[in-house]
Design a protein around this motif. Structure first.
Motif, PDB file in Angstrom:
ATOM      1  N   UNK A 238      -1.497 -16.109  -5.490  1.00 42.35           N
ATOM      2  CA  UNK A 238      -0.184 -15.495  -5.252  1.00 42.35           C
ATOM      3  C   UNK A 238      -0.298 -13.975  -5.310  1.00 42.35           C
ATOM      4  N   UNK A 239       0.669 -13.308  -4.716  1.00 43.21           N
ATOM      5  CA  UNK A 239       0.680 -11.853  -4.753  1.00 43.21           C
ATOM      6  C   UNK A 239       0.911 -11.359  -6.177  1.00 43.21           C
ATOM      7  N   UNK A 240       0.097 -10.418  -6.615  1.00 44.00           N
ATOM      8  CA  UNK A 240       0.304  -9.789  -7.916  1.00 44.00           C
ATOM      9  C   UNK A 240      -0.004 -10.647  -9.127  1.00 44.00           C
ATOM     10  N   UNK A 241      -0.757 -11.710  -8.965  1.00 44.23           N
ATOM     11  CA  UNK A 241      -1.122 -12.508 -10.141  1.00 44.23           C
ATOM     12  C   UNK A 241      -2.582 -12.267 -10.522  1.00 44.23           C
ATOM     13  N   UNK A 242      -2.883 -12.578 -11.779  1.00 43.55           N
ATOM     14  CA  UNK A 242      -4.276 -12.611 -12.213  1.00 43.55           C
ATOM     15  C   UNK A 242      -4.618 -14.076 -12.398  1.00 43.55           C
TER      16      UNK A 242
ATOM     17  N   UNK B 211       7.123 -13.565  -8.064  1.00 35.75           N
ATOM     18  CA  UNK B 211       6.055 -13.850  -7.099  1.00 35.75           C
ATOM     19  C   UNK B 211       6.623 -14.097  -5.709  1.00 35.75           C
ATOM     20  N   UNK B 212       5.993 -13.528  -4.731  1.00 35.46           N
ATOM     21  CA  UNK B 212       6.469 -13.686  -3.353  1.00 35.46           C
ATOM     22  C   UNK B 212       6.188 -15.101  -2.878  1.00 35.46           C
ATOM     23  N   UNK B 213       6.929 -15.520  -1.881  1.00 35.40           N
ATOM     24  CA  UNK B 213       6.774 -16.883  -1.379  1.00 35.40           C
ATOM     25  C   UNK B 213       5.430 -17.054  -0.654  1.00 35.40           C
ATOM     26  N   UNK B 214       5.065 -16.007   0.089  1.00 31.78           N
ATOM     27  CA  UNK B 214       3.834 -16.095   0.892  1.00 31.78           C
ATOM     28  C   UNK B 214       2.600 -15.784   0.039  1.00 31.78           C
ATOM     29  N   UNK B 215       1.677 -16.741  -0.148  1.00 36.05           N
ATOM     30  CA  UNK B 215       0.480 -16.402  -0.919  1.00 36.05           C
ATOM     31  C   UNK B 215      -0.380 -15.394  -0.162  1.00 36.05           C
ATOM     32  N   UNK B 216      -0.991 -14.482  -0.904  1.00 37.97           N
ATOM     33  CA  UNK B 216      -1.782 -13.438  -0.252  1.00 37.97           C
ATOM     34  C   UNK B 216      -3.082 -14.033   0.296  1.00 37.97           C
TER      35      UNK B 216
ATOM     36  N   UNK C   6       0.572  -2.791  -9.907  1.00 36.61           N
ATOM     37  CA  UNK C   6       0.645  -2.145  -8.598  1.00 36.61           C
ATOM     38  C   UNK C   6       0.676  -3.175  -7.468  1.00 36.61           C
ATOM     39  N   UNK C   7       0.747  -4.456  -7.807  1.00 34.84           N
ATOM     40  CA  UNK C   7       0.909  -5.488  -6.787  1.00 34.84           C
ATOM     41  C   UNK C   7      -0.391  -6.051  -6.251  1.00 34.84           C
ATOM     42  N   UNK C   8      -1.506  -5.715  -6.891  1.00 35.34           N
ATOM     43  CA  UNK C   8      -2.785  -6.219  -6.427  1.00 35.34           C
ATOM     44  C   UNK C   8      -3.055  -7.591  -7.065  1.00 35.34           C
ATOM     45  N   UNK C   9      -3.590  -8.504  -6.255  1.00 37.91           N
ATOM     46  CA  UNK C   9      -3.875  -9.846  -6.756  1.00 37.91           C
ATOM     47  C   UNK C   9      -5.325  -9.904  -7.202  1.00 37.91           C
ATOM     48  N   UNK C  10      -5.559 -10.571  -8.320  1.00 40.42           N
ATOM     49  CA  UNK C  10      -6.905 -10.555  -8.895  1.00 40.42           C
ATOM     50  C   UNK C  10      -7.398 -11.973  -9.184  1.00 40.42           C
ATOM     51  N   UNK C  11      -8.623 -12.238  -8.756  1.00 39.46           N
ATOM     52  CA  UNK C  11      -9.281 -13.487  -9.145  1.00 39.46           C
ATOM     53  C   UNK C  11     -10.280 -13.119 -10.234  1.00 39.46           C
ATOM     54  N   UNK C  12     -10.157 -13.772 -11.377  1.00 40.25           N
ATOM     55  CA  UNK C  12     -10.944 -13.385 -12.536  1.00 40.25           C
ATOM     56  C   UNK C  12     -11.822 -14.551 -12.964  1.00 40.25           C
ATOM     57  N   UNK C  13     -13.139 -14.388 -12.764  1.00 41.39           N
ATOM     58  CA  UNK C  13     -14.061 -15.459 -13.137  1.00 41.39           C
ATOM     59  C   UNK C  13     -14.650 -15.140 -14.494  1.00 41.39           C
TER      60      UNK C  13
END
Lengths: 514, 329
Positions: free
Chosen positions: A30-34, A1-6, A191-198
């Motif tokens: 964070x970048x690239x997390x679900x 995970x990158x240091x800078x949050x997306x 692919x590096x996309x960050x996802x918020x999953x409700x």
């Protein structure tokens, strides 16, 4: 995970009038997390997502994208930042094709003044094929709800977003479709996309997500790594509230009666309801719990003739009833109070008296088809007094009343026909606390007077505080019954979301079978 | 919180009645103000002849306004009324010229108008089209029928018997029959709208069709019969016009529907359904009539008249909209 949050949300507050939907909420993606977001209905999840997607503006606090504070003033701005939101509700143009719908947002950003339909359809089909074999040249209106939901998701995939928000994406999907969706979500993550999953479904959250954040009553409760928690932990944190003493006392064991007022046997509509059977006893308030969209409203509608049933028997005090339309139900003594108060409950621009009399016109009509104005006024005055409606006068339009008093008028309207059974869908939605407890007391009084009452509520405290017995509905069927001693918020959530209190591998399996 | 304290004197009803009355009172004030200004501006305005002419001119249209108001309350609209007025007139006229008794001919004209209403009602309630499109088609088709019947030329009906002409031209103790008929129609429907159960269903349906349906009201039936009523009243107006003019012109009533709808809306009928009063609508047509008369007396060019009337409509509806918005807040 990158240091800078997306994406970062700092101390965001949002209120609608006097109601605080969010209070100083923090959230970090964070970048690239679900990242799973959990909470009860009304916990503030959707409000926060609407703020991130530019639909709503916060009253206070800030949103940061890649560490820089930004103002997301509209959905178009959100898209420019690479934020895409798949709404829980379907918002498609029914008369346009799947391809046109999918590229609605993307077209908006394109420079060419002309549409290239050939290319559009080819591109759309490529995206769609990853999800489901749906012909993108078909009109959206002819698709099933689950296919429409997939189109909604595909629409978000056509935008090259860096942050994708999915609000209960599987609510209307079949198991196979959901599995296809999970595959795509994992690809997007790779692919590096960050996802918020409700989601409310623990099994999905635990198989898919990296971290989880829990909201409660508009506040951030906790953010944890999925590996460090169990479904039980999450459910407990979603609830974590004491039930206030605002509710009227429940039925005592001495007053409890075995007499059945309404019995429903194997009720199905061939679509949303699956062999529902239950009994409503004299003097009790029976609760119907479950997630939004689980089929609670549909069950009530099928009982009242507002929804066609494919099979099932309904009996009132042992007598079988043939209810083909709502008029039949009213004549039999079963009335339904819709959750959509303004849409199908009251006539807002007509007077209080005219609203109360609507179901009772026949008895108020005298010779020559003329309405007995005095009898109508008497009826209205009687109910207004009994229910304690606060108003200027019975000639005032219902629009002049507060939400709670409008609801009392809607209840009065039903009581005017002396019903035996009342089904109430979200009886206190959008009503302030004071009026709420008045309505609760009113319902208890009605139950004590011998009227059978069924309450559908998405508010767990209300369900538990008010009802003598709760049936939990899940995917159109009764998932379980809880009596007064078994009732707890955790128990309801477990039944509603299909989590058993045992270990979590078992949960995943049962969920897949279901 | 005791139950007693929660009831804030329910007898204090007039608050809303006052607001309700305000619209009508406001219209009366505007009409009076315009009348006072005009009586100074033109010596001909405040004469018995002019007042009577004005009253006569809006009396027949007023009958159509009554039907339109009820239709607007149910949430519908009828663009075909002008054509139907003309159709009843032309049909009754043609029948009379073929030797049919004028009273029978008139009855046939009115029944034919009802039939047109039924056909439009069928398309609205059974086929499921909306009132606007259905009546737009009706307007054009019925106008075409008028031209077909007359082959495009006006029918001269000077042979109508005096007893029939009396309806449109005669008086009873000095009061024209036209005005008496108008007053009777207004009073009847005003009463029914306030008191009859059947007409209460019109309000329920127009206010919230879904809620009405959920209350067991047969909303489609209600919409159908109100559509028929509106056409029928247009037919009644048509035969009165025939009696009054002693002629039937196939182009009569072109654009009348706009005047009628404007009057009902100025009088407080909502295009969204659910509200409207007969008295308001009548005041609306009275206002338009006073304005027209004033513009003529002031020698305002015909070319300007429509524009000015349009502006008045826009102003009246805007003011109403703003007042409503404040009330809701």
């Amino acid at each position: 995970m990158a240091a800078q949050p997306v994406l970062e949300v700092r101390r965001v507050t949002k209120h609608f009038g006097a109601v605080k939907a969010l209070t100083e909420v923090d959230f970090l993606l964070e970048r690239g997390e679900i990242h799973a977001l959990c909470g009860e209905n009304g916990a503030g999840k959707s409000t926060l997502m609407n703020i991130i997607a530019g639909v709503l503006q916060p009253n206070d606090g800030e949103v940061l994208v890649d560490g820089a504070p930004v103002k997301i003033t509209s959905p178009a701005t959100a898209q420019a930042f690479g934020i895409g939101l798949v709404h829980q509700e379907i918002a498609l143009c029914p008369d346009a094709t799947v391809a046109e719908n999918m590229f609605m947002a993307a077209t908006n950003r394109r420079r060419s003044p002309l549409m290239n339909y050939g290319a559009l359809e080819r591109e759309a089909q490529v995206v769609m094929n990853r999800l489901a074999p749906i012909d993108v040249r078909r009109k959206v209106a002819v698709l099933t709800i689950s296919s429409q939901q997939l189109v909604e998701i595909a629409k978000a995939l056509t935008l090259d977003c860096r942050v994708l928000i999915l609000d209960e994406p599987t609510a209307a999907l079949t198991e196979a479709e959901a599995q296809a969706l999970f595959g795509i979500i994992r690809d997007l993550k790779a692919a590096g996309i960050s996802i918020i999953y409700i989601s409310h479904r623990m099994a999905e959250i635990f198989s898919l997500c990296d971290r989880v954040t829990v909201f409660r009553d508009g506040r951030h409760v906790v953010t944890e790594k999925i590996a460090d928690v169990t479904p039980d932990d999450i459910v407990r944190r979603m609830v974590g509230r004491e039930i206030s003493q605002l509710y009227p006392p429940k039925q005592s064991p001495e007053t409890r009666s075995d007499e059945t007022i309404l019995s429903v046997r194997e009720l199905s509509d061939g679509d949303r309801i699956d062999t529902v059977s239950f009994d409503l006893r004299r003097g009790e308030i029976l609760g119907l719990g479950g997630l939004i969209g689980s089929g609670r409203t549909e069950i009530a509608e099928a009982i009242c003739g507002l929804r066609a049933k494919s099979k099932g028997e309904i009996a009132l005090r042992g007598t079988p009833q043939h209810i083909a339309n709502y008029r039949d139900a009213v004549d039999a003594g079963i009335v339904y109070l819709s959750e959509d108060r303004k849409g199908s409950g009251v006539f807002v621009d007509l007077s209080i008296a005219q609203n109360i009399s609507v179901l009772d016109l026949k008895t108020l009509t005298g010779r020559l088809g003329l309405l007995n104005a005095r009898a109508e006024a008497d009826l209205a005055r009687d109910f207004v007094r009994r229910l304690g409606v606060r108003m200027g006068g019975i000639d005032m339009p219902v629009s002049s009343l507060s939400g709670g008093n409008q609801q009392k008028v809607a209840i009065a309207k039903q009581l005017a026909v002396r019903p035996q059974v009342i089904l109430m869908d979200e009886p206190t939605r959008g009503i302030d606390v004071g009026a709420k407890s008045e309505i609760h007391r009113l319902l208890r009084e009605l139950a004590e007077a011998g009227i059978g009452i069924i309450v559908i509520s998405s508010e767990l405290p209300e369900l538990l505080g008010l009802c003598d017995r709760v049936l939990v509905v899940r995917e159109g069927a009764i998932a379980g019954e809880l009596d007064d001693t078994e009732m707890s918020e955790e128990a309801v959530i477990r039944l509603a979301s299909g989590v058993t209190p045992t270990d979590r591998t078992a949960i995943g399996r049962t969920e897949n079978v279901a | 919180m005791a139950v007693d304290t929660m009831i804030v004197s329910e007898r204090q009803a007039p608050a809303w009645k006052r607001i309700g009355a305000m619209r009508e009172a406001g219209l009366i004030a505007i009409i009076l103000a315009l009348g006072i200004v005009m009586s100074f501006a033109s010596p001909h305005f405040l004469t018995f002849g002019n007042l009577r002419a004005m009253l006569m001119s809006f009396s027949v249209e007023g009958i159509v306004v009554v039907g339109m108001t009820i239709l607007l309350i149910v949430g519908g609209i009828d663009l075909a009324v002008g054509s139907v007025v003309c159709f009843a007139m032309v049909l009754a006229g043609s029948l009379f010229l073929t030797g049919v008794d004028p009273w029978t001919a008139s009855l046939v004209g009115i029944l034919a108008s009802s039939l047109i209403g039924m056909i439009m009602g069928f398309f609205v309630t059974v086929v499921g089209l909306n009132h606007f499109i259905t009546s737009l088609a009706g307007m054009v088709i019925v106008r075409g029928l008028c031209l077909v019947f007359t082959k495009g030329t006006p029918l001269s009906l000077f042979t109508l018997p005096a007893s029939f002409k009396a309806v449109g031209q005669g008086t009873f103790h000095g009061v024209p029959y036209v005005i008496l008929i108008f007053v009777a129609v207004v009073m009847l429907f005003d009463f029914l709208l306030r008191r009859a159960t059947a007409f209460r269903k019109v309000f329920y349906t127009g206010s919230n069709e879904k809620a009405a349906l959920y209350s067991g009201i047969k909303t489609k039936q209600v919409k159908f019969w109100v559509t028929v009523l509106c056409s029928t009243l247009a037919g009644v107006a048509g035969v009165i016009y025939m009696s009054r003019f002693g002629a039937a012109t196939p182009t009569f009533g072109v654009g009348m529907e706009l005047n009628i709808i404007a009057a009902a809306v100025i009088g407080g009928a909502s295009l969204n359904g659910g509200s409207g009063t007969i008295l308001g609508a009548i005041l609306g047509i009275a206002l338009l009539s006073v304005v027209t008369s004033s513009l003529i007396l002031l020698d305002v060019s015909v070319y300007w008249q429509d524009m000015i009337k349009g502006c008045i409509l826009l102003a009246a509806v805007s003011i109403d909209h703003l007042l409503h918005k404040r009330k809701a807040a």
